[in-house]
Write a protein that holds these residues in place. Structure first.
Motif, PDB file in Angstrom:
ATOM      1  N   VAL A  54      53.370  69.234  58.123  1.00  0.00           N
ATOM      2  CA  VAL A  54      53.401  67.796  58.800  1.00  0.00           C
ATOM      3  C   VAL A  54      53.832  66.760  57.671  1.00  0.00           C
ATOM      4  CG1 VAL A  54      52.003  65.582  59.420  1.00  0.00           C
ATOM      5  CG2 VAL A  54      51.346  68.172  60.148  1.00  0.00           C
ATOM      6  N   ALA A  55      53.830  66.968  56.540  1.00  0.00           N
ATOM      7  CA  ALA A  55      54.177  66.129  55.475  1.00  0.00           C
ATOM      8  C   ALA A  55      55.825  66.194  55.518  1.00  0.00           C
ATOM      9  CB  ALA A  55      53.813  66.435  53.973  1.00  0.00           C
ATOM     10  N   LEU A  56      56.358  67.180  55.851  1.00  0.00           N
ATOM     11  CA  LEU A  56      57.901  67.277  55.984  1.00  0.00           C
ATOM     12  C   LEU A  56      58.415  66.624  56.919  1.00  0.00           C
ATOM     13  CD1 LEU A  56      58.372  71.155  55.014  1.00  0.00           C
ATOM     14  CD2 LEU A  56      58.481  69.185  53.485  1.00  0.00           C
ATOM     15  N   THR A  57      57.712  66.244  58.177  1.00  0.00           N
ATOM     16  CA  THR A  57      58.458  65.470  58.956  1.00  0.00           C
ATOM     17  C   THR A  57      58.760  64.104  58.692  1.00  0.00           C
ATOM     18  OG1 THR A  57      56.096  64.596  59.437  1.00  0.00           O
ATOM     19  CG2 THR A  57      56.700  66.485  60.988  1.00  0.00           C
ATOM     20  N   GLY A  58      58.389  63.844  57.381  1.00  0.00           N
ATOM     21  CA  GLY A  58      58.771  62.328  56.681  1.00  0.00           C
ATOM     22  C   GLY A  58      60.150  62.290  56.359  1.00  0.00           C
ATOM     23  N   LEU A  59      60.866  63.479  56.287  1.00  0.00           N
ATOM     24  CA  LEU A  59      62.186  63.649  55.864  1.00  0.00           C
ATOM     25  C   LEU A  59      63.167  63.105  57.023  1.00  0.00           C
ATOM     26  CD1 LEU A  59      62.406  66.814  53.965  1.00  0.00           C
ATOM     27  CD2 LEU A  59      62.595  64.555  53.064  1.00  0.00           C
ATOM     28  N   PRO A  60      62.913  63.555  58.413  1.00  0.00           N
ATOM     29  CA  PRO A  60      64.002  63.322  59.556  1.00  0.00           C
ATOM     30  C   PRO A  60      63.381  61.742  59.926  1.00  0.00           C
ATOM     31  CG  PRO A  60      62.266  64.876  60.301  1.00  0.00           C
ATOM     32  CD  PRO A  60      62.098  64.970  58.867  1.00  0.00           C
ATOM     33  N   LEU A  61      61.990  61.686  59.641  1.00  0.00           N
ATOM     34  CA  LEU A  61      61.652  59.981  60.223  1.00  0.00           C
ATOM     35  C   LEU A  61      62.365  59.100  59.247  1.00  0.00           C
ATOM     36  CD1 LEU A  61      57.867  60.528  60.896  1.00  0.00           C
ATOM     37  CD2 LEU A  61      59.770  59.924  62.760  1.00  0.00           C
ATOM     38  N   GLY A  62      62.357  59.422  57.927  1.00  0.00           N
ATOM     39  CA  GLY A  62      63.032  58.498  57.195  1.00  0.00           C
ATOM     40  C   GLY A  62      64.622  58.147  57.354  1.00  0.00           C
ATOM     41  N   TRP A  63      65.088  59.255  57.739  1.00  0.00           N
ATOM     42  CA  TRP A  63      66.811  59.361  57.926  1.00  0.00           C
ATOM     43  C   TRP A  63      66.793  58.574  59.131  1.00  0.00           C
ATOM     44  CZ3 TRP A  63      69.188  60.847  62.319  1.00  0.00           C
ATOM     45  CH2 TRP A  63      70.665  60.943  62.285  1.00  0.00           C
ATOM     46  N   LEU A  64      65.906  58.669  60.178  1.00  0.00           N
ATOM     47  CA  LEU A  64      66.058  58.015  61.624  1.00  0.00           C
ATOM     48  C   LEU A  64      65.925  56.449  61.391  1.00  0.00           C
ATOM     49  CD1 LEU A  64      66.757  58.233  64.633  1.00  0.00           C
ATOM     50  CD2 LEU A  64      64.015  58.581  64.868  1.00  0.00           C
ATOM     51  N   TRP A  65      64.904  56.155  60.715  1.00  0.00           N
ATOM     52  CA  TRP A  65      64.673  54.656  60.295  1.00  0.00           C
ATOM     53  C   TRP A  65      65.794  53.936  59.665  1.00  0.00           C
ATOM     54  CZ3 TRP A  65      63.886  52.056  55.683  1.00  0.00           C
ATOM     55  CH2 TRP A  65      63.648  50.749  55.659  1.00  0.00           C
ATOM     56  N   SER A  66      66.324  54.704  58.714  1.00  0.00           N
ATOM     57  CA  SER A  66      67.480  54.129  57.929  1.00  0.00           C
ATOM     58  C   SER A  66      68.652  53.869  58.962  1.00  0.00           C
ATOM     59  CB  SER A  66      67.921  55.040  56.588  1.00  0.00           C
ATOM     60  OG  SER A  66      68.453  56.268  57.230  1.00  0.00           O
ATOM     61  N   ALA A  67      69.042  54.898  59.693  1.00  0.00           N
ATOM     62  CA  ALA A  67      69.990  54.746  60.708  1.00  0.00           C
ATOM     63  C   ALA A  67      69.765  53.573  61.650  1.00  0.00           C
ATOM     64  CB  ALA A  67      70.180  56.180  61.342  1.00  0.00           C
ATOM     65  N   LEU A  68      68.584  53.356  62.234  1.00  0.00           N
ATOM     66  CA  LEU A  68      68.307  52.332  63.247  1.00  0.00           C
ATOM     67  C   LEU A  68      67.914  51.058  62.680  1.00  0.00           C
ATOM     68  CD1 LEU A  68      66.238  54.590  65.758  1.00  0.00           C
ATOM     69  CD2 LEU A  68      68.611  54.148  65.872  1.00  0.00           C
ATOM     70  N   ALA A  69      67.619  50.866  61.474  1.00  0.00           N
ATOM     71  CA  ALA A  69      66.809  49.713  61.173  1.00  0.00           C
ATOM     72  C   ALA A  69      67.854  48.773  60.736  1.00  0.00           C
ATOM     73  CB  ALA A  69      65.944  49.870  59.861  1.00  0.00           C
ATOM     74  N   PRO A  70      68.001  47.465  61.082  1.00  0.00           N
ATOM     75  CA  PRO A  70      69.099  46.646  60.786  1.00  0.00           C
ATOM     76  C   PRO A  70      69.045  46.019  59.567  1.00  0.00           C
ATOM     77  CG  PRO A  70      67.459  45.447  62.135  1.00  0.00           C
ATOM     78  CD  PRO A  70      67.018  46.872  61.964  1.00  0.00           C
ATOM     79  N   PRO A  71      70.207  45.709  58.887  1.00  0.00           N
ATOM     80  CA  PRO A  71      70.251  45.189  57.554  1.00  0.00           C
ATOM     81  C   PRO A  71      69.951  43.819  57.695  1.00  0.00           C
ATOM     82  CG  PRO A  71      72.471  45.716  58.021  1.00  0.00           C
ATOM     83  CD  PRO A  71      71.628  46.365  59.205  1.00  0.00           C
ATOM     84  N   VAL A  72      69.900  42.874  56.441  1.00  0.00           N
ATOM     85  CA  VAL A  72      69.681  41.491  56.255  1.00  0.00           C
ATOM     86  C   VAL A  72      71.146  40.921  55.775  1.00  0.00           C
ATOM     87  CG1 VAL A  72      68.363  39.611  55.588  1.00  0.00           C
ATOM     88  CG2 VAL A  72      67.381  41.489  56.235  1.00  0.00           C
ATOM     89  N   ARG A  73      71.788  40.059  56.577  1.00  0.00           N
ATOM     90  CA  ARG A  73      72.904  39.342  55.824  1.00  0.00           C
ATOM     91  C   ARG A  73      72.827  38.149  55.047  1.00  0.00           C
ATOM     92  NH1 ARG A  73      74.535  42.380  60.058  1.00  0.00           N
ATOM     93  NH2 ARG A  73      76.540  43.537  60.116  1.00  0.00           N
TER      94      ARG A  73
END
Length: 204
Positions: A54-73
């Motif tokens: 279960v702990a390894l599921t943090g890898l795809p979750l982290g990648w997915l969040w980084s791809a969807l989360a918007p940056p701040v300009r």
């Protein structure tokens, strides 16, 4: 010689009181069946393996969040200070809310998936799932932040009036409890729905 009649005080076989058979009138108390102790030791090793998985599921979750989360300009002011552009400050909340929703959904799915492991249902697996989700959320934060920084690198030199892009980040560590909370809720709902003492682990 005539036989003398028996006196009325004599008691013959027909007048003897009936002797109850052995055991009649006595209730034999059966020993109460002791409840089975909770299965803890046999579930420890499978629970540890489940925690690691279960702990390894943090890898795809982290990648997915980084791809969807918007940056701040941000805009560089004349005095060198940074000021966020209009409506850009809301993206901090967007990144936080997205992380919470992803973690909550992953936790709910993980809890129901752990419940489907019928032969290991119980408190040991529940604790393993919750701890594994907490480790996954921490790993998703670390991995997601690293991916976001590589996706939106900061400029080495800036000048007044330039626009910078700050990678998304979590503004509070409380977001890490969303995934284990979702797992605990889904597993607890499945336990309440089962309604059996052994949670159905010995059936079938």
């Amino acid at each position: 010689m005539s036989r003398q009649p028996r006196s009325t005080g004599d008691v013959g076989p027909a007048h003897l009181p009936a002797v109850p058979p052995p055991g009649a009138g006595h209730v034999v108390a059966m020993p109460a069946r002791r409840p089975r102790p909770p299965l803890v030791r046999p579930d420890l090793l499978p629970a540890l393996n489940l925690l690691s998985l279960v702990a390894l599921t943090g890898l795809p979750l982290g990648w997915l969040w980084s791809a969807l989360a918007p940056p701040v300009r941000l805009r560089v002011l004349a005095d060198g200070r940074l000021a966020s552009l209009p409506a850009e400050s809301y993206h901090r909340f967007d990144a936080l809310a997205l992380f919470v929703l992803l973690g909550l959904g992953a936790g709910v799915v993980t809890g129901f998936a752990a419940w489907s492991w019928r032969s290991r249902r119980g408190p040991v697996v529940l604790v393993a799932v919750v701890l594994g989700c907490l480790a996954a959320a921490w790993l998703a934060n670390r991995i997601g932040t690293s991916f976001a920084m590589s996706r939106f690198p900061l400029a080495d030199t800036v000048s007044a009036g330039a626009t910078l892009v700050r990678p998304p980040e979590l503004t509070t560590a409380l977001a890490l409890v969303a995934q284990p909370l979702g797992a605990a809720l889904s597993y607890g709902m499945a336990v309440a729905w089962s309604g059996t003492d052994d949670l159905g682990r010995r059936r079938g």
